[in-house]
Enzyme design. Structure first.
Site, short mmCIF file in Angstrom:
data_model
loop_
_atom_site.label_atom_id
_atom_site.label_comp_id
_atom_site.label_asym_id
_atom_site.label_seq_id
_atom_site.Cartn_x
_atom_site.Cartn_y
_atom_site.Cartn_z
CG HIS A 46 -2.05 -1.07 1.03
ND1 HIS A 46 -3.13 -0.92 0.19
CD2 HIS A 46 -2.16 -2.29 1.59
CE1 HIS A 46 -3.89 -2.02 0.27
NE2 HIS A 46 -3.31 -2.86 1.10
CB THR A 47 4.40 1.94 -0.23
OG1 THR A 47 4.73 0.69 -0.85
CG2 THR A 47 4.53 1.80 1.29
N GLY A 135 -6.31 -14.56 -9.57
CA GLY A 135 -7.00 -13.87 -8.49
C GLY A 135 -6.45 -14.15 -7.11
CG LEU A 138 0.72 -15.09 -6.46
CD1 LEU A 138 1.06 -16.56 -6.60
CD2 LEU A 138 1.74 -14.40 -5.55
CB SER A 139 0.55 -9.69 -10.68
OG SER A 139 0.39 -8.74 -9.69
CD GLU A 173 -5.18 -4.55 -13.84
OE1 GLU A 173 -4.18 -5.03 -14.41
OE2 GLU A 173 -5.60 -4.98 -12.75
CG ASP A 185 0.28 -5.79 -9.45
OD1 ASP A 185 0.99 -5.57 -8.46
OD2 ASP A 185 -0.95 -6.02 -9.38
CE1 TYR A 234 -5.27 -0.91 -3.89
CE2 TYR A 234 -6.58 0.48 -5.34
CZ TYR A 234 -5.36 -0.03 -4.97
OH TYR A 234 -4.22 0.31 -5.67
P1 ADP Z 1 -4.51 -11.31 -9.90
O1 ADP Z 1 -3.89 -10.32 -10.82
O2 ADP Z 1 -4.14 -11.08 -8.48
O3 ADP Z 1 -4.29 -12.73 -10.30
P2 ADP Z 1 -6.91 -10.02 -10.80
O4 ADP Z 1 -8.31 -10.08 -10.33
O5 ADP Z 1 -6.21 -8.71 -10.84
O6 ADP Z 1 -6.09 -11.07 -9.94
O7 ADP Z 1 -6.83 -10.60 -12.28
C1 ADP Z 1 -7.39 -11.85 -12.60
C2 ADP Z 1 -8.03 -11.76 -13.97
O8 ADP Z 1 -7.02 -11.72 -15.00
C3 ADP Z 1 -8.87 -12.98 -14.30
O9 ADP Z 1 -10.17 -12.89 -13.77
C4 ADP Z 1 -8.86 -12.95 -15.82
O10 ADP Z 1 -9.79 -12.01 -16.30
C5 ADP Z 1 -7.46 -12.47 -16.13
N1 ADP Z 1 -6.55 -13.61 -16.33
C6 ADP Z 1 -5.55 -14.00 -15.53
N2 ADP Z 1 -4.95 -15.13 -15.99
C7 ADP Z 1 -5.62 -15.49 -17.09
C8 ADP Z 1 -5.52 -16.57 -18.05
N3 ADP Z 1 -4.60 -17.54 -17.91
N4 ADP Z 1 -6.40 -16.59 -19.07
C9 ADP Z 1 -7.31 -15.63 -19.21
N5 ADP Z 1 -7.45 -14.60 -18.36
C10 ADP Z 1 -6.63 -14.51 -17.33
MG MG Z 2 -4.22 -8.21 -10.83
#
Ligand code: ADP
Ligand code: MG
Length: 404
Positions: A46-47, A135, A138-139, A173, A185, A234
């Site tokens: 959160h920085t 989700g 880990l981005s 994004e 990220d 957030y």
């Molecule tokens: P995080 O970035 O922490 O994993 P987010 O909610 O920011 O979580 O992003 C997750 C979203 O990114 C998924 O819901 C999807 O829309 C997209 N995404 C991530 N990996 C894939 C993948 N392998 N195929 C399709 N979409 C993906």
């Molecule tokens: Mg993300």
């Protein structure tokens, strides 16, 4: 699902996965492969949106994208993870409120932001696969954006440097997908360095690769906790920080963000801040200092101090920033009792997601064993443990990589 994934960037597993992707695309000869890593933040939570410091590493959990460019202004992409093919037409790339976010919107957002930045884009058809849990903090989203940026880029135009490309992906994004994330990220996924974490100044976008000390592994433990920091929570934290900075700036010179506030300045102004805002500010001001201290301690090999800094960060996120959870606490408590674990804390925005652990080589299996044995009994949740070595940032996979 209990599993441990180690990066398989080399050897047969890598070739096999690449081969499968190319086979799915149905065009082994002409296809190009690009990869983009996920990331874990070692410290500095959160920085980023307070224009401060973060210390992420790009990790060997990655999105891979195999593609063939074509002349049409259109992308057709299959996600193996979602078992779905989606299309996007460049003519439809306009920002606006999306009813529901589809995964292709992350690709569309990247295309939109590249075009906005004056970068030529070209269409392709392709397939993507990923070892990044979706989700979990880990981005996977940033990795998808960075992999897409490589596939979309017209190779006749020079590619911007990694920090610039990260900012473009972040804009996609933010403005197109509508997720108000900071720069960390995309930055880590774009600029990662083998065996290093990155000290990033989120104001100037300057960064410095810092070696992970010899003999240490990074382990990521996913709490499997469904609850994650919601957009509204957030955004509330962000506005509390902005309010704090604004109130302090009324009395102090040169304060544009909490990055400019030090401990003495905060204590001089504390009584003028609403109590909750004061606590949020205290976390951010101390967390920025902890990032710099962690970089110094890693360089000096003072792992005890790194452990103390991780513990202090975890406690501060729980008590001052109030983004902790019992699941995250349980995961950290289990890890701290395992011999060979140097440092452990929650990572990411909070309320769920993962912990990051620095572990002496040889202790990885014991940490995983203890987590798998103790965590479900304590929480009723299913953990996952990933060995996550620090890897290079996004880019093409060269033929040589496949035969290593
Ligand atoms: P995080 O970035 O922490 O994993 P987010 O909610 O920011 O979580 O992003 C997750 C979203 O990114 C998924 O819901 C999807 O829309 C997209 N995404 C991530 N990996 C894939 C993948 N392998 N195929 C399709 N979409 C993906
Ligand atoms: Mg993300």
């Amino acid at each position: 699902m209990n599993q441990s994934t180690s990066p398989d960037r080399d050897g047969q597993a890598f070739s096999a996965r690449a081969g499968t992707l190319l086979e799915r695309l149905g065009a082994p000869a002409g296809a190009t492969l690009v990869r983009a890593p996920g990331r874990v933040n070692l410290i500095g939570e959160h920085t980023d949106y307070n224009e401060g410091f973060v210390l992420p590493a790009a990790i060997g959990l990655e999105v891979w994208l195999a593609f063939e460019p074509w002349d049409r202004p259109r992308v057709e992409l299959t996600s193996a993870e979602f078992g779905e093919t989606c299309a996007l037409d460049f003519d439809d790339l306009t920002t606006g409120h999306r009813q529901a976010v589809s995964w292709i919107d992350y690709v569309a957002g990247t295309a939109w932001a590249m075009r906005e930045a004056g970068l030529p884009i070209r269409g392709f058809r392709g397939v993507l696969d990923s070892t990044i849990p979706v989700g979990s903090g880990l981005s996977s989203s940033a990795a998808l954006e960075l992999a897409s940026s490589w596939a979309l880029a017209d190779p006749s135009a020079p590619r911007p440097a990694a920090p610039r490309m990260a900012a473009i992906a972040q804009r996609g994004e933010n403005a197109y997908v509508g997720v108000n994330c900071g720069i960390m990220d995309q930055f880590a996924s774009a600029a990662g360095a083998d065996g290093h974490c990155l000290l990033i100044d989120c104001r100037t976008m300057e960064f410095r690769a810092t070696p992970i000390p010899e003999g240490l592994s990074i382990l990521v433990c996913d709490t499997g906790s469904p609850r994650r920091l919601s957009t509204s929570e957030y955004n509330t934290r962000r506005s509390e920080c902005e309010l704090g900075a604004r109130l302090i700036a009324e009395r102090e010179q040169g304060v544009k963000a909490l990055r400019d506030v030090d401990a003495a300045m905060l204590s001089r102004n504390r009584s003028r801040l609403p109590e909750v805002v004061a606590r949020r500010c205290e976390h951010v001001v101390q967390e920025d200092a902890r990032v710099m201290a962690a970089v110094a301690s890693l360089a000096a090999g003072d792992l005890d101090e790194v452990g103390r800094l991780f513990a202090a960060s975890h406690a501060s996120l729980r008590d001052l920033y109030e983004v902790g959870s019992t699941a995250l606490d349980a995961m950290v408590e289990i890890a701290r009792d395992v011999p060979g674990v140097v440092a452990s804390r929650m990572t990411g925005a909070g309320f769920g997601g993962c912990t990051v652990n620095l572990v002496h080589n040889g202790a990885e299996e014991e940490l995983r064993r203890r987590v798998l044995a103790e965590y479900p009994a304590r929480t009723g949740l299913e953990p996952r443990v990933f060995v996550a070595s620090a890897v290079a940032g996004a880019g093409p996979i060269l033929a040589g990589d496949l035969t290593r």
